[in-house]
Motif scaffolding. Structure first.
Motif, PDB file in Angstrom:
ATOM      1  N   VAL A  97      -1.108   5.551  -2.853  1.00 24.64           N
ATOM      2  CA  VAL A  97      -0.128   4.369  -3.115  1.00 24.64           C
ATOM      3  C   VAL A  97      -0.059   3.522  -1.840  1.00 24.64           C
ATOM      4  O   VAL A  97      -0.132   2.230  -1.803  1.00 24.64           O
ATOM      5  CB  VAL A  97       0.960   4.682  -3.313  1.00 24.64           C
ATOM      6  CG1 VAL A  97       2.253   3.565  -3.740  1.00 24.64           C
ATOM      7  CG2 VAL A  97       0.992   5.450  -5.053  1.00 24.64           C
ATOM      8  N   PRO A  98       0.118   4.167  -0.581  1.00 25.78           N
ATOM      9  CA  PRO A  98       0.431   3.121   0.718  1.00 25.78           C
ATOM     10  C   PRO A  98      -0.734   2.135   0.903  1.00 25.78           C
ATOM     11  O   PRO A  98      -0.458   1.017   1.164  1.00 25.78           O
ATOM     12  CB  PRO A  98       0.635   4.316   1.643  1.00 25.78           C
ATOM     13  CG  PRO A  98       1.200   5.673   1.122  1.00 25.78           C
ATOM     14  CD  PRO A  98       0.615   5.569  -0.189  1.00 25.78           C
ATOM     15  N   SER A  99      -1.850   2.744   0.745  1.00 23.60           N
ATOM     16  CA  SER A  99      -3.114   1.898   0.988  1.00 23.60           C
ATOM     17  C   SER A  99      -3.091   0.940  -0.208  1.00 23.60           C
ATOM     18  O   SER A  99      -3.313  -0.331   0.237  1.00 23.60           O
ATOM     19  CB  SER A  99      -4.361   2.815   1.011  1.00 23.60           C
ATOM     20  OG  SER A  99      -5.524   1.933   1.027  1.00 23.60           O
ATOM     21  N   PHE A 100      -2.788   1.048  -1.170  1.00 25.21           N
ATOM     22  CA  PHE A 100      -3.071   0.347  -2.287  1.00 25.21           C
ATOM     23  C   PHE A 100      -1.794  -1.005  -2.094  1.00 25.21           C
ATOM     24  O   PHE A 100      -2.190  -2.083  -2.054  1.00 25.21           O
ATOM     25  CB  PHE A 100      -2.576   0.763  -3.450  1.00 25.21           C
ATOM     26  CG  PHE A 100      -2.471  -0.225  -4.719  1.00 25.21           C
ATOM     27  CD1 PHE A 100      -3.515  -0.966  -5.258  1.00 25.21           C
ATOM     28  CD2 PHE A 100      -0.927  -0.594  -5.026  1.00 25.21           C
ATOM     29  CE1 PHE A 100      -3.055  -1.986  -6.322  1.00 25.21           C
ATOM     30  CE2 PHE A 100      -0.880  -1.504  -6.303  1.00 25.21           C
ATOM     31  CZ  PHE A 100      -1.913  -2.127  -6.791  1.00 25.21           C
ATOM     32  N   LEU A 101      -0.693  -0.642  -1.735  1.00 28.66           N
ATOM     33  CA  LEU A 101       0.284  -1.502  -1.245  1.00 28.66           C
ATOM     34  C   LEU A 101       0.160  -2.353  -0.100  1.00 28.66           C
ATOM     35  O   LEU A 101       0.326  -3.653  -0.127  1.00 28.66           O
ATOM     36  CB  LEU A 101       1.819  -0.757  -1.290  1.00 28.66           C
ATOM     37  CG  LEU A 101       2.397  -0.059  -2.398  1.00 28.66           C
ATOM     38  CD1 LEU A 101       3.459   0.438  -2.112  1.00 28.66           C
ATOM     39  CD2 LEU A 101       2.630  -1.132  -3.482  1.00 28.66           C
ATOM     40  N   GLU A 102      -0.646  -1.723   1.008  1.00 28.32           N
ATOM     41  CA  GLU A 102      -0.878  -2.416   2.023  1.00 28.32           C
ATOM     42  C   GLU A 102      -1.923  -3.506   1.727  1.00 28.32           C
ATOM     43  O   GLU A 102      -1.786  -4.834   2.116  1.00 28.32           O
ATOM     44  CB  GLU A 102      -1.232  -1.474   3.133  1.00 28.32           C
ATOM     45  CG  GLU A 102      -1.611  -2.198   4.435  1.00 28.32           C
ATOM     46  CD  GLU A 102      -2.072  -1.194   5.413  1.00 28.32           C
ATOM     47  OE1 GLU A 102      -2.256  -1.688   6.806  1.00 28.32           O
ATOM     48  OE2 GLU A 102      -2.359   0.056   5.305  1.00 28.32           O
ATOM     49  N   GLN A 103      -2.825  -3.275   0.969  1.00 24.31           N
ATOM     50  CA  GLN A 103      -4.043  -4.181   0.660  1.00 24.31           C
ATOM     51  C   GLN A 103      -3.562  -5.322  -0.177  1.00 24.31           C
ATOM     52  O   GLN A 103      -3.811  -6.455  -0.110  1.00 24.31           O
ATOM     53  CB  GLN A 103      -5.076  -3.370   0.241  1.00 24.31           C
ATOM     54  CG  GLN A 103      -5.898  -2.500   1.060  1.00 24.31           C
ATOM     55  CD  GLN A 103      -6.285  -3.179   2.203  1.00 24.31           C
ATOM     56  OE1 GLN A 103      -7.125  -4.181   2.183  1.00 24.31           O
ATOM     57  NE2 GLN A 103      -6.172  -2.584   3.507  1.00 24.31           N
ATOM     58  N   SER A 104      -2.686  -4.935  -1.083  1.00 24.81           N
ATOM     59  CA  SER A 104      -2.087  -5.850  -2.006  1.00 24.81           C
ATOM     60  C   SER A 104      -1.302  -6.924  -1.172  1.00 24.81           C
ATOM     61  O   SER A 104      -1.216  -8.212  -1.498  1.00 24.81           O
ATOM     62  CB  SER A 104      -1.142  -5.205  -3.011  1.00 24.81           C
ATOM     63  OG  SER A 104      -1.998  -4.545  -3.915  1.00 24.81           O
ATOM     64  N   MET A 105      -0.321  -6.493  -0.544  1.00 22.33           N
ATOM     65  CA  MET A 105       0.438  -7.232   0.607  1.00 22.33           C
ATOM     66  C   MET A 105      -0.586  -8.252   1.395  1.00 22.33           C
ATOM     67  O   MET A 105      -0.310  -9.462   1.797  1.00 22.33           O
ATOM     68  CB  MET A 105       1.347  -6.383   1.489  1.00 22.33           C
ATOM     69  CG  MET A 105       2.399  -5.890   0.495  1.00 22.33           C
ATOM     70  SD  MET A 105       3.575  -7.301  -0.320  1.00 22.33           S
ATOM     71  CE  MET A 105       4.368  -8.049   0.829  1.00 22.33           C
ATOM     72  N   ILE A 106      -1.589  -7.763   2.095  1.00 25.51           N
ATOM     73  CA  ILE A 106      -2.347  -8.313   2.943  1.00 25.51           C
ATOM     74  C   ILE A 106      -2.901  -9.705   1.972  1.00 25.51           C
ATOM     75  O   ILE A 106      -3.057 -10.834   2.405  1.00 25.51           O
ATOM     76  CB  ILE A 106      -3.494  -7.475   3.359  1.00 25.51           C
ATOM     77  CG1 ILE A 106      -2.959  -6.507   4.399  1.00 25.51           C
ATOM     78  CG2 ILE A 106      -4.677  -8.315   4.075  1.00 25.51           C
ATOM     79  CD1 ILE A 106      -3.821  -5.663   4.895  1.00 25.51           C
ATOM     80  N   ALA A 107      -3.607  -9.225   0.811  1.00 27.49           N
ATOM     81  CA  ALA A 107      -3.904 -10.154   0.025  1.00 27.49           C
ATOM     82  C   ALA A 107      -3.077 -11.252  -0.514  1.00 27.49           C
ATOM     83  O   ALA A 107      -3.297 -12.647  -0.285  1.00 27.49           O
ATOM     84  CB  ALA A 107      -4.764  -9.758  -1.374  1.00 27.49           C
TER      85      ALA A 107
END
Length: 203
Positions: free
Chosen positions: A94-104
């Motif tokens: 979940v942390p990695s997914f949220l981080e990449q989503s926020m970067i995009a």
């Protein structure tokens, strides 16, 4: 020069006071929130033990902001889903997914922000064009969620052990699910590659 690029050290004392070692002044959570918005890197340390407590302090800032009238950004369904992931086997991704989503999202919103600046004083027709990047953001969010759901399905291909009838399921249907799982994996890889290409074009 290296020292200049190092994060500012914020010390938190037992009386909850926060001390900015870069400016030699006491600061508040609101001050730290402003530093985040300005892109200033900092870490928060326990003044007594030296432990890094940046995470709980940032979480506290979000809590304070969420409790201000008109500043709620985290919808209740999202909060419920996030809470449900704690202790779940999916918690680690979940942390990695949220981080990449926020970067995009951040890369998209910079372009949207520039378009909004140029829209001041424009005609209604021009303002309608602003809806395009909003729809793009919504579409990107939808795709992110689909990718995340596909990843969850791949990591949890079998029902929980306590599900009724799970133990009695015959072996043959399991074999039939293998091609579907393979297709899902390929689809997920293609979605990740497509997202990476999109990020590259926005860089």
């Amino acid at each position: 020069m290296a020292a200049k690029d190092d994060p500012i050290i914020i010390k938190k004392y037992a009386n909850r006071r926060l001390y900015n070692t870069g400016t030699s002044t006491y600061v508040t959570l609101e001050d730290l929130a402003d530093m985040v918005k300005k892109g200033q890197e900092f870490t928060v340390q326990d003044a007594k033990t030296g432990d890094d407590i940046t995470h709980p302090v940032l979480t506290q800032i979000i809590f304070e902001l969420e409790n201000k009238d008109g500043q709620n950004m985290l919808p209740i369904p999202f909060l419920r889903q996030l809470i449900a992931f704690y202790g779940d086997q999916m918690q680690m991704i979940v942390p990695s997914f949220l981080e990449q989503s926020m970067i995009a999202f951040s890369k998209e919103q910079e372009r949207f922000r520039e378009q909004m600046k140029g829209a001041i004083g424009k005609s209604p027709l021009d303002m309608m064009k602003i809806a395009t990047p909003i729809k793009a953001l919504e579409e990107q969010t939808r795709r992110n969620m689909e990718m995340f759901q596909n990843a969850m399905r791949l990591f949890t291909p079998f029902p929980p052990a306590g599900s009724n009838g799970a133990a009695a399921a015959p072996a043959e249907p399991t074999r039939k699910e293998a091609p579907e799982k393979s297709d899902d994996l390929q689809e997920l890889k293609e979605q990740i590659a497509a997202m990476q290409r999109k990020l590259d074009t926005m860089s």
